[in-house]
Scaffold this active site. Structure first.
Site, short mmCIF file in Angstrom:
data_model
loop_
_atom_site.label_atom_id
_atom_site.label_comp_id
_atom_site.label_asym_id
_atom_site.label_seq_id
_atom_site.Cartn_x
_atom_site.Cartn_y
_atom_site.Cartn_z
N LYS A 139 -7.08 -10.95 -9.57
CA LYS A 139 -6.38 -10.10 -10.54
C LYS A 139 -5.52 -10.92 -11.50
O LYS A 139 -5.58 -10.73 -12.70
CB LYS A 139 -5.43 -9.13 -9.81
CG LYS A 139 -6.06 -7.87 -9.30
CD LYS A 139 -5.00 -6.88 -8.88
CE LYS A 139 -3.95 -7.39 -8.02
NZ LYS A 139 -3.62 -7.60 -6.82
N ARG A 142 0.50 0.85 -7.16
CA ARG A 142 -0.04 0.49 -5.84
C ARG A 142 -0.20 1.75 -4.99
O ARG A 142 -0.80 1.68 -3.93
CB ARG A 142 0.93 -0.41 -5.08
CG ARG A 142 1.06 -1.84 -5.55
CD ARG A 142 0.02 -2.74 -4.93
NE ARG A 142 0.49 -3.94 -4.27
CZ ARG A 142 0.84 -5.06 -4.85
NH1 ARG A 142 0.85 -5.17 -6.15
NH2 ARG A 142 1.20 -6.11 -4.13
N ARG A 183 -4.76 -20.81 -2.27
CA ARG A 183 -4.03 -20.51 -3.51
C ARG A 183 -2.68 -21.25 -3.56
O ARG A 183 -1.95 -21.30 -2.58
CB ARG A 183 -3.78 -18.99 -3.59
CG ARG A 183 -2.92 -18.59 -4.78
CD ARG A 183 -3.07 -17.16 -5.13
NE ARG A 183 -2.47 -16.24 -4.19
CZ ARG A 183 -2.55 -14.91 -4.31
NH1 ARG A 183 -3.23 -14.38 -5.30
NH2 ARG A 183 -1.97 -14.12 -3.43
N ARG A 187 2.73 -19.61 -1.95
CA ARG A 187 3.66 -18.48 -1.94
C ARG A 187 4.16 -18.20 -0.53
O ARG A 187 3.39 -18.31 0.42
CB ARG A 187 2.95 -17.22 -2.46
CG ARG A 187 3.11 -17.03 -3.95
CD ARG A 187 2.20 -15.98 -4.50
NE ARG A 187 2.29 -14.68 -3.83
CZ ARG A 187 1.75 -13.56 -4.30
NH1 ARG A 187 1.10 -13.58 -5.45
NH2 ARG A 187 1.84 -12.42 -3.65
N ARG A 227 -0.71 -7.40 4.02
CA ARG A 227 -0.91 -6.92 2.65
C ARG A 227 -2.30 -6.30 2.49
O ARG A 227 -2.47 -5.32 1.77
CB ARG A 227 -0.69 -8.05 1.65
CG ARG A 227 0.80 -8.26 1.39
CD ARG A 227 1.11 -9.69 1.04
NE ARG A 227 0.57 -10.09 -0.23
CZ ARG A 227 0.20 -11.34 -0.53
NH1 ARG A 227 0.26 -12.29 0.38
NH2 ARG A 227 -0.24 -11.63 -1.72
P1 AMP Z 1 1.78 -9.21 -5.77
O1 AMP Z 1 2.15 -10.48 -6.44
O2 AMP Z 1 1.26 -8.16 -6.71
O3 AMP Z 1 0.87 -9.43 -4.58
O4 AMP Z 1 3.14 -8.59 -5.18
C1 AMP Z 1 3.90 -9.29 -4.21
C2 AMP Z 1 4.77 -8.32 -3.44
O5 AMP Z 1 5.67 -7.63 -4.32
C3 AMP Z 1 4.01 -7.20 -2.71
O6 AMP Z 1 3.51 -7.63 -1.45
C4 AMP Z 1 5.11 -6.15 -2.59
O7 AMP Z 1 6.05 -6.50 -1.57
C5 AMP Z 1 5.83 -6.27 -3.93
N1 AMP Z 1 5.20 -5.39 -4.98
C6 AMP Z 1 4.61 -5.81 -6.13
N2 AMP Z 1 4.17 -4.77 -6.86
C7 AMP Z 1 4.47 -3.66 -6.14
C8 AMP Z 1 4.25 -2.27 -6.35
N3 AMP Z 1 3.62 -1.80 -7.44
N4 AMP Z 1 4.70 -1.40 -5.40
C9 AMP Z 1 5.35 -1.84 -4.29
N5 AMP Z 1 5.58 -3.14 -4.03
C10 AMP Z 1 5.15 -4.07 -4.94
#
Ligand code: AMP
Length: 223
Positions: free
Chosen positions: A17, A93, A130, A162, A173
């Site tokens: 993504k 999400r 990654r 990360r 996740r």
């Molecule tokens: P990502 O980089 O999109 O994988 O986001 C990393 C973390 O941020 C996720 O595992 C959640 O803890 C939080 N997060 C990011 N976007 C959202 C969202 N739209 N709703 C809830 N938590 C989010």
């Protein structure tokens, strides 16, 4: 000038993504809005939001819908971003977030929701390798590292794994994705906004497939 686009990109962690959203935002000349990047910036600069969010993010848990959507609302209001468009990455999400987003955009609507489809085994492999720049968020992998070891080619920042890319957090996740985000695809399908793109292949191939889907949708919309 290329017309803008209002796009949501869905996909499991590691589906590519982030990479596709950066490319799409350059192609359509609209901002790439990643809620994960916005949250990580808050964690880095130790804002109250960041301090509050870090533990849950490290565990791979979702943050509350209202907190996320307030942050997104503020971003979409900046220089009227929602009018020309945006590439929304990592949000919505949940179905609740999708409903709030639809209200926020009304009377405008999204052009399309793109779901990048990649098998879980491949996703796990990609996440294990990654690496990401802590300053600008540029994504690398152990097989394609920066030119100078772990110094970002783009901004000179530190390139690291990360905190939430550990196997345990990744599995959590992925489970959260299945439980909360997969129903979102059904919701967008029911609203006739969803298209699924095969996310396996080179980034250039996946980008070409995605642009083709967006453009054929626009053509279809006009006819
Ligand atoms: P990502 O980089 O999109 O994988 O986001 C990393 C973390 O941020 C996720 O595992 C959640 O803890 C939080 N997060 C990011 N976007 C959202 C969202 N739209 N709703 C809830 N938590 C989010």
């Amino acid at each position: 000038m290329t017309p803008g686009v209002r796009l949501v990109v869905l996909g499991k962690q590691g589906a590519g993504k982030g990479t596709q959203c950066v490319r799409l935002s350059h192609y359509y000349a609209v901002p790439h809005i990643s809620t994960g990047d916005m949250l990580r910036a808050n964690v880095r600069t130790k804002t109250p939001l960041g301090l509050d969010a870090k533990a849950r993010m490290d565990r791979g848990e979702l943050l509350p819908d209202t907190l996320i959507m307030d942050m997104v609302r503020e971003r979409l209001q900046e220089r009227n971003v929602s009018a020309r468009g945006f590439i929304l990455d990592g949000c919505p999400r949940t179905v609740v977030q999708a409903e709030i987003l639809a209200e926020m955009l009304a009377p405008m609507t999204l052009d399309l929701v793109v779901e990048l489809d990649v098998p879980t085994e491949l996703v796990l492999e990609r996440i294990a390798s990654r690496r990401v720049c802590t300053d600008c968020g540029h994504i690398y992998s152990t097989s394609e590292p920066p030119v100078v070891k772990w110094v970002c080619d783009v901004c000179g920042g530190n390139v690291v794994q990360r905190d939430d890319d550990t196997e345990e957090a990744v599995l959590r996740r992925l489970a959260a994705y299945e439980a909360e985000t997969a129903p979102l695809a059904d919701w967008y399908r029911a609203h006739d906004l969803l298209t699924t793109i095969d996310g396996v292949g080179s980034p250039d191939d996946v980008l070409a497939r995605t642009i083709e889907a967006i453009e054929s949708r626009r053509g279809w919309g006009r006819s």
